[in-house]
Scaffold this motif. Sequence first.
Motif, PDB file in Angstrom:
ATOM      1  N   LYS A  29      42.961  33.154  32.599  1.00 63.48           N
ATOM      2  CA  LYS A  29      41.543  32.769  32.602  1.00 63.48           C
ATOM      3  C   LYS A  29      40.991  32.622  34.018  1.00 63.48           C
ATOM      4  O   LYS A  29      39.807  32.856  34.248  1.00 63.48           O
ATOM      5  CB  LYS A  29      41.359  31.448  31.859  1.00 63.48           C
ATOM      6  CG  LYS A  29      41.561  31.542  30.368  1.00 63.48           C
ATOM      7  CD  LYS A  29      41.413  30.161  29.749  1.00 63.48           C
ATOM      8  CE  LYS A  29      41.744  30.158  28.277  1.00 63.48           C
ATOM      9  NZ  LYS A  29      41.685  28.784  27.729  1.00 63.48           N
ATOM     10  N   ALA A  30      41.843  32.230  34.959  1.00 56.10           N
ATOM     11  CA  ALA A  30      41.386  31.897  36.309  1.00 56.10           C
ATOM     12  C   ALA A  30      40.677  33.045  37.010  1.00 56.10           C
ATOM     13  O   ALA A  30      39.692  32.820  37.726  1.00 56.10           O
ATOM     14  CB  ALA A  30      42.570  31.424  37.149  1.00 56.10           C
ATOM     15  N   TYR A  31      41.129  34.240  36.832  1.00 55.62           N
ATOM     16  CA  TYR A  31      40.570  35.374  37.581  1.00 55.62           C
ATOM     17  C   TYR A  31      40.007  36.443  36.653  1.00 55.62           C
ATOM     18  O   TYR A  31      39.892  37.608  37.028  1.00 55.62           O
ATOM     19  CB  TYR A  31      41.639  35.958  38.514  1.00 55.62           C
ATOM     20  CG  TYR A  31      42.314  34.881  39.328  1.00 55.62           C
ATOM     21  CD1 TYR A  31      41.594  34.157  40.272  1.00 55.62           C
ATOM     22  CD2 TYR A  31      43.646  34.561  39.120  1.00 55.62           C
ATOM     23  CE1 TYR A  31      42.194  33.144  41.002  1.00 55.62           C
ATOM     24  CE2 TYR A  31      44.255  33.546  39.842  1.00 55.62           C
ATOM     25  CZ  TYR A  31      43.525  32.831  40.783  1.00 55.62           C
ATOM     26  OH  TYR A  31      44.114  31.832  41.489  1.00 55.62           O
ATOM     27  N   PHE A  32      39.625  36.033  35.473  1.00 59.85           N
ATOM     28  CA  PHE A  32      39.117  36.946  34.451  1.00 59.85           C
ATOM     29  C   PHE A  32      37.900  37.742  34.932  1.00 59.85           C
ATOM     30  O   PHE A  32      37.672  38.863  34.508  1.00 59.85           O
ATOM     31  CB  PHE A  32      38.775  36.150  33.179  1.00 59.85           C
ATOM     32  CG  PHE A  32      38.596  37.000  31.965  1.00 59.85           C
ATOM     33  CD1 PHE A  32      39.681  37.570  31.318  1.00 59.85           C
ATOM     34  CD2 PHE A  32      37.322  37.266  31.465  1.00 59.85           C
ATOM     35  CE1 PHE A  32      39.525  38.362  30.196  1.00 59.85           C
ATOM     36  CE2 PHE A  32      37.147  38.064  30.345  1.00 59.85           C
ATOM     37  CZ  PHE A  32      38.253  38.609  29.715  1.00 59.85           C
ATOM     38  N   TYR A  33      37.139  37.171  35.843  1.00 60.02           N
ATOM     39  CA  TYR A  33      35.946  37.839  36.375  1.00 60.02           C
ATOM     40  C   TYR A  33      36.293  39.152  37.077  1.00 60.02           C
ATOM     41  O   TYR A  33      35.425  40.005  37.291  1.00 60.02           O
ATOM     42  CB  TYR A  33      35.190  36.913  37.350  1.00 60.02           C
ATOM     43  CG  TYR A  33      35.979  36.592  38.590  1.00 60.02           C
ATOM     44  CD1 TYR A  33      35.901  37.406  39.716  1.00 60.02           C
ATOM     45  CD2 TYR A  33      36.813  35.481  38.646  1.00 60.02           C
ATOM     46  CE1 TYR A  33      36.633  37.136  40.846  1.00 60.02           C
ATOM     47  CE2 TYR A  33      37.541  35.195  39.777  1.00 60.02           C
ATOM     48  CZ  TYR A  33      37.454  36.021  40.875  1.00 60.02           C
ATOM     49  OH  TYR A  33      38.186  35.756  42.002  1.00 60.02           O
ATOM     50  N   LEU A  34      37.560  39.326  37.459  1.00 58.72           N
ATOM     51  CA  LEU A  34      37.964  40.561  38.138  1.00 58.72           C
ATOM     52  C   LEU A  34      37.742  41.795  37.270  1.00 58.72           C
ATOM     53  O   LEU A  34      37.531  42.886  37.788  1.00 58.72           O
ATOM     54  CB  LEU A  34      39.432  40.480  38.570  1.00 58.72           C
ATOM     55  CG  LEU A  34      39.750  39.556  39.747  1.00 58.72           C
ATOM     56  CD1 LEU A  34      41.257  39.467  39.966  1.00 58.72           C
ATOM     57  CD2 LEU A  34      39.046  40.029  41.008  1.00 58.72           C
ATOM     58  N   LYS A  76      44.700  33.671  44.185  1.00 58.25           N
ATOM     59  CA  LYS A  76      43.474  34.443  44.006  1.00 58.25           C
ATOM     60  C   LYS A  76      43.543  35.749  44.809  1.00 58.25           C
ATOM     61  O   LYS A  76      43.260  36.823  44.282  1.00 58.25           O
ATOM     62  CB  LYS A  76      42.267  33.614  44.445  1.00 58.25           C
ATOM     63  CG  LYS A  76      40.949  34.338  44.317  1.00 58.25           C
ATOM     64  CD  LYS A  76      39.802  33.456  44.773  1.00 58.25           C
ATOM     65  CE  LYS A  76      38.484  34.199  44.665  1.00 58.25           C
ATOM     66  NZ  LYS A  76      37.349  33.359  45.058  1.00 58.25           N
ATOM     67  N   SER A  77      43.936  35.653  46.084  1.00 55.31           N
ATOM     68  CA  SER A  77      44.053  36.850  46.929  1.00 55.31           C
ATOM     69  C   SER A  77      45.137  37.783  46.398  1.00 55.31           C
ATOM     70  O   SER A  77      44.969  39.009  46.379  1.00 55.31           O
ATOM     71  CB  SER A  77      44.399  36.459  48.371  1.00 55.31           C
ATOM     72  OG  SER A  77      43.363  35.706  48.935  1.00 55.31           O
ATOM     73  N   TYR A  78      46.216  37.193  45.977  1.00 56.88           N
ATOM     74  CA  TYR A  78      47.342  37.958  45.438  1.00 56.88           C
ATOM     75  C   TYR A  78      46.916  38.700  44.169  1.00 56.88           C
ATOM     76  O   TYR A  78      47.179  39.890  44.013  1.00 56.88           O
ATOM     77  CB  TYR A  78      48.490  36.991  45.158  1.00 56.88           C
ATOM     78  CG  TYR A  78      49.854  37.628  45.090  1.00 56.88           C
ATOM     79  CD1 TYR A  78      50.410  38.268  46.190  1.00 56.88           C
ATOM     80  CD2 TYR A  78      50.607  37.552  43.925  1.00 56.88           C
ATOM     81  CE1 TYR A  78      51.675  38.826  46.122  1.00 56.88           C
ATOM     82  CE2 TYR A  78      51.872  38.107  43.850  1.00 56.88           C
ATOM     83  CZ  TYR A  78      52.398  38.744  44.962  1.00 56.88           C
ATOM     84  OH  TYR A  78      53.649  39.306  44.883  1.00 56.88           O
ATOM     85  N   ALA A  79      46.226  37.989  43.285  1.00 56.24           N
ATOM     86  CA  ALA A  79      45.743  38.585  42.035  1.00 56.24           C
ATOM     87  C   ALA A  79      44.756  39.708  42.338  1.00 56.24           C
ATOM     88  O   ALA A  79      44.817  40.779  41.720  1.00 56.24           O
ATOM     89  CB  ALA A  79      45.091  37.521  41.156  1.00 56.24           C
TER      90      ALA A  79
END
Length: 193
Positions: A29-34, A76-79
């Motif tokens: 869910k944390a980086y779903f906006y990607l 976040k950067s890694y994802a």
Amino acid sequence: MSLVSDAALIEGLKAGGSQRQIFERDLYKAYFYLIQHGTKKYGITAEDAASAYSDAIISIIQQVLSARFEGRSTLKSYAYQIFSNKCVDLLRKETTNKRKADHGMSIDSLVMELPDGARNVVQQLIAKEQRTSLMLRLQEIGEKCKQVLLFFEDGYSDKEIAGIMEYNSAEVVKTSRLRCLDKLKKLMTGSSI
């Protein structure tokens, strides 16, 4: 933006069990906006972006669990980096597949694209199938032709074969061998291999 800190996510993923599942979901869910970012930046479909995102999250989880994620960057950067790489891979694959569809590919080219372990297995299977087919075709060309070709494959010269098989001369063996090879080639090209 992630509500759970990187350290908490990493520890939660390493915890295992049902605890790990909760943190996997939080990471997802944390980086779903990607996904939306991928459709805009790379011009891929939402479905492809979602697939790339899922692959990226799975890759992050595997790298955290195997201690390959060293924490030199934020999750976040890694994802973002892994997701971007997955999107680029999709674009390359799409471009390559279009090219393959336009030009067609030989089996050898396709085999070379496989990972080493799979490539070796496939090559062994192909070689075994070809050998089986060859042995069947050798039966079809007749016993004398089969013997001449097998002696030649074992390294015997035409002169030696002439002596063993009681031919008049090495030239007669050579002519017979070439005829037998021609028959075998015609049979092999007519086969499914």
